[in-house]
Design a protein around this motif. Structure first.
Motif, PDB file in Angstrom:
ATOM      1  N   ARG A   4       4.315  -1.460  -0.397  1.00 42.02           N
ATOM      2  CA  ARG A   4       3.655  -2.461  -1.237  1.00 42.02           C
ATOM      3  C   ARG A   4       2.657  -3.282  -0.428  1.00 42.02           C
ATOM      4  O   ARG A   4       1.533  -3.537  -0.880  1.00 42.02           O
ATOM      5  CB  ARG A   4       4.712  -3.377  -1.856  1.00 42.02           C
ATOM      6  CG  ARG A   4       4.133  -4.472  -2.729  1.00 42.02           C
ATOM      7  CD  ARG A   4       5.220  -5.296  -3.359  1.00 42.02           C
ATOM      8  NE  ARG A   4       4.669  -6.365  -4.169  1.00 42.02           N
ATOM      9  CZ  ARG A   4       5.397  -7.225  -4.849  1.00 42.02           C
ATOM     10  NH1 ARG A   4       6.723  -7.129  -4.835  1.00 42.02           N
ATOM     11  NH2 ARG A   4       4.823  -8.175  -5.558  1.00 42.02           N
ATOM     12  N   HIS A   7      -0.414  -1.216   0.406  1.00 43.84           N
ATOM     13  CA  HIS A   7      -1.215  -0.993  -0.796  1.00 43.84           C
ATOM     14  C   HIS A   7      -2.019  -2.239  -1.151  1.00 43.84           C
ATOM     15  O   HIS A   7      -3.209  -2.173  -1.476  1.00 43.84           O
ATOM     16  CB  HIS A   7      -0.310  -0.586  -1.962  1.00 43.84           C
ATOM     17  CG  HIS A   7      -1.065  -0.005  -3.122  1.00 43.84           C
ATOM     18  ND1 HIS A   7      -0.521   0.193  -4.364  1.00 43.84           N
ATOM     19  CD2 HIS A   7      -2.370   0.411  -3.224  1.00 43.84           C
ATOM     20  CE1 HIS A   7      -1.423   0.704  -5.177  1.00 43.84           C
ATOM     21  NE2 HIS A   7      -2.547   0.845  -4.515  1.00 43.84           N
ATOM     22  N   GLU A   8      -1.382  -3.402  -1.059  1.00 41.42           N
ATOM     23  CA  GLU A   8      -2.094  -4.651  -1.357  1.00 41.42           C
ATOM     24  C   GLU A   8      -3.227  -4.884  -0.365  1.00 41.42           C
ATOM     25  O   GLU A   8      -4.302  -5.369  -0.728  1.00 41.42           O
ATOM     26  CB  GLU A   8      -1.111  -5.817  -1.341  1.00 41.42           C
ATOM     27  CG  GLU A   8      -0.137  -5.789  -2.532  1.00 41.42           C
ATOM     28  CD  GLU A   8       0.896  -6.899  -2.461  1.00 41.42           C
ATOM     29  OE1 GLU A   8       0.993  -7.549  -1.393  1.00 41.42           O
ATOM     30  OE2 GLU A   8       1.601  -7.109  -3.468  1.00 41.42           O
ATOM     31  N   GLU A  49      10.130   5.530  -0.271  1.00 39.67           N
ATOM     32  CA  GLU A  49       8.753   5.110  -0.028  1.00 39.67           C
ATOM     33  C   GLU A  49       8.355   5.405   1.414  1.00 39.67           C
ATOM     34  O   GLU A  49       9.174   5.290   2.332  1.00 39.67           O
ATOM     35  CB  GLU A  49       8.587   3.622  -0.316  1.00 39.67           C
ATOM     36  CG  GLU A  49       8.832   3.265  -1.780  1.00 39.67           C
ATOM     37  CD  GLU A  49       8.556   1.803  -2.071  1.00 39.67           C
ATOM     38  OE1 GLU A  49       8.430   1.472  -3.253  1.00 39.67           O
ATOM     39  OE2 GLU A  49       8.471   1.006  -1.118  1.00 39.67           O
ATOM     40  N   ARG A 164       5.524   7.310  -2.985  1.00 36.10           N
ATOM     41  CA  ARG A 164       6.659   6.662  -3.673  1.00 36.10           C
ATOM     42  C   ARG A 164       7.364   7.730  -4.493  1.00 36.10           C
ATOM     43  O   ARG A 164       6.783   8.276  -5.436  1.00 36.10           O
ATOM     44  CB  ARG A 164       6.171   5.521  -4.558  1.00 36.10           C
ATOM     45  CG  ARG A 164       7.278   4.877  -5.399  1.00 36.10           C
ATOM     46  CD  ARG A 164       6.798   3.614  -6.056  1.00 36.10           C
ATOM     47  NE  ARG A 164       6.650   2.531  -5.086  1.00 36.10           N
ATOM     48  CZ  ARG A 164       5.887   1.457  -5.280  1.00 36.10           C
ATOM     49  NH1 ARG A 164       5.194   1.345  -6.399  1.00 36.10           N
ATOM     50  NH2 ARG A 164       5.817   0.517  -4.362  1.00 36.10           N
TER      51      ARG A 164
END
Length: 206
Positions: A4, A7-8, A49, A164
């Motif tokens: 996460r 990705h951000e 992940e 994922r």
């Protein structure tokens, strides 16, 4: 360095900065020569992940493939191109009997390599949509979609690959009809080779 968080960072436009930081602190990580033709630096794995850097370079001879480059993942892919050009070539796969050209193989991976298991499924395939992505672009691919990632001959490219997993998914590959079950070992680069791969990527980003 979670899926996460990375990705951000990509969405904020910080992929290059993040990659340089990750490459500067690899610790004892060893890169892997992947049978799909790239060198993989597996940075993070947390349950289903994962976060990796993928490098295509003539400086690192490709691993021998026993099936083909056409495959599908058990996981959803987000791929961000750090530099170079990557073609995401979709494959339209149709069930076939006597006129089949390929068999579907299940790829079961563990820490030592991959077990390649033939299934009863035989198919034909044709090239579908070909997407071309360059530096700074991001693409996605859902689990279960057959494709191949192609870098122009003698081209250099690197990507951030985020995976994922999807429950019940399988890693599959197309291969020759009569290939038996077998196991392949993924070759690990030594410390010097891993450092060389990291320098090669960083050199394109600075």
């Amino acid at each position: 360095m979670s899926h996460r968080a990375v990705h951000e960072e990509i969405l904020r436009g910080g992929a290059r900065r993040w990659a340089l930081k990750a490459l500067a602190d690899l610790g004892g990580l060893r890169a892997v020569r992947h049978p799909l033709g790239f060198v993989c630096l597996p940075l993070e794995r947390d349950g289903g992940e994962g976060v990796c850097l993928h490098l295509w370079s003539a400086a690192f001879p490709a691993a021998d493939a026993t099936t083909s480059q056409i495959h599908c993942h058990s996981w959803d892919l987000v791929s961000h191109v750090l530099y170079g050009q990557v073609r995401n070539v979709h494959a339209a796969v149709e069930e076939a009997g006597g006129d089949a050209t390929h068999r579907v193989f299940e790829v079961v991976s563990d820490t030592g390599g991959d077990r390649i298991e033939p299934t009863a499924r035989t198919v034909r395939h044709r090239t579908g949509l070909v997407e071309v992505f360059g530096q700074g672009e991001t693409y996605t691919l859902p689990a279960g979609r057959f494709h191949s990632s192609v870098v122009p001959e003698h081209g250099e490219a690197a990507t951030i690959a985020l995976g994922r997993g999807r429950p019940g998914g399988h890693d599959l590959s197309l291969g020759p009809l009569d290939t038996p079950a077998h196991r392949i070992t993924r070759g690990r680069l030594d410390a010097a080779q891993t450092a060389r791969a990291a320098r090669l990527i960083a050199g394109h980003l600075t």
